[in-house]
Design an enzyme around this catalytic site. Structure first.
Site, mmCIF file in Angstrom:
data_model
loop_
_atom_site.group_PDB
_atom_site.id
_atom_site.type_symbol
_atom_site.label_atom_id
_atom_site.label_comp_id
_atom_site.label_asym_id
_atom_site.label_seq_id
_atom_site.Cartn_x
_atom_site.Cartn_y
_atom_site.Cartn_z
ATOM 1 C CG HIS A 40 -1.938 -0.997 1.365
ATOM 2 N ND1 HIS A 40 -2.082 -1.794 2.479
ATOM 3 C CD2 HIS A 40 -2.925 -1.370 0.506
ATOM 4 C CE1 HIS A 40 -3.115 -2.608 2.307
ATOM 5 N NE2 HIS A 40 -3.637 -2.381 1.113
ATOM 6 C CE LYS B 214 -17.226 -6.220 3.066
ATOM 7 N NZ LYS B 214 -16.480 -5.733 1.899
ATOM 8 N NE ARG C 36 -3.065 -7.422 -4.972
ATOM 9 C CZ ARG C 36 -3.935 -7.694 -4.015
ATOM 10 N NH1 ARG C 36 -3.504 -7.860 -2.783
ATOM 11 N NH2 ARG C 36 -5.211 -7.822 -4.267
ATOM 12 C CB SER D 22 -4.377 -6.545 4.442
ATOM 13 O OG SER D 22 -3.914 -5.289 4.042
#
Ligand code: PNS
Length: 168
Positions: free
Chosen positions: A17, A41, A92, A129
């Site tokens: 990040h 969440k 990515r 993460s």
């Protein structure tokens, strides 16, 4: 003034990040790192929204044109409220592209906003993460994947969680 947003969950912020945030900060006059706060969440998160924002503020302190904010609801509403016309996302791998393209097109249909994709540095192309948390949870070495201060918090939080599970 060219202002961009780097949105995400950042649970927790990783070196991948930071790579994207830093590179965005060289392309735009101002970059707002926006932490999505989704109450539904919240229980699935390892860190609270305040904790995630606090860690981001610490690790982004060296970038003078970067600030951190939280947002509820639609990212495009946040963009409109803050005069932001660019969303920066790191890519990515090709597997990221389908969903990111869909979100970019949806967001630009909702308001006048462009999505700018920055290819993740190959050093961090495997980094997420969720994987960092999983590896750390099973005792793997994630130093070098997250900033030192985040590693400390991660280690502490996982130890707390283990303590809670032992008590249960
Ligand atoms: O780090 P993440 O989990 O990939 O971040 C996802 C995030 C927060 C950027 C994305 O879920 C989002 O933009 N949420 C806000 C709600 C929204 O605008 N949804 C419509 C997307 S087209």
């Amino acid at each position: 003034m060219r202002r961009a947003v780097c949105p995400g969950s950042f649970d927790p912020v990783t070196n991948g990040h930071i790579d994207i945030i830093e590179r965005a900060s060289t392309l735009f006059d101002e970059v707002v790192v926006a932490v999505g706060i989704n109450q539904s969440k919240a229980r699935a998160r390892l860190f609270t929204a305040d904790e995630r924002m606090g860690m981001l503020e610490e690790v982004c302190a060296t970038f003078p044109n970067v600030s951190v904010a939280g947002f509820h609801g639609l990212l495009t509403d946040f963009c409109q409220a803050h005069g932001i016309h660019a969303i920066v996302k790191g890519l990515r791998a090709v597997s990221d592209f389908d969903y990111e393209l869909q979100m970019a097109q949806m967001n630009s249909s909702l308001t006048e906003v462009e999505t700018v994709f920055i290819p993740t540095s190959p050093t961090y192309s495997f980094l997420a993460s969720s994987l960092v948390k999983e590896v750390a949870m099973f005792g793997g070495d994630v130093s070098g994947l997250v900033p030192d201060r985040v590693l400390t918090r991660l280690t502490e939080r996982l130890a707390e969680r283990r303590g809670e599970e032992d008590d249960a």
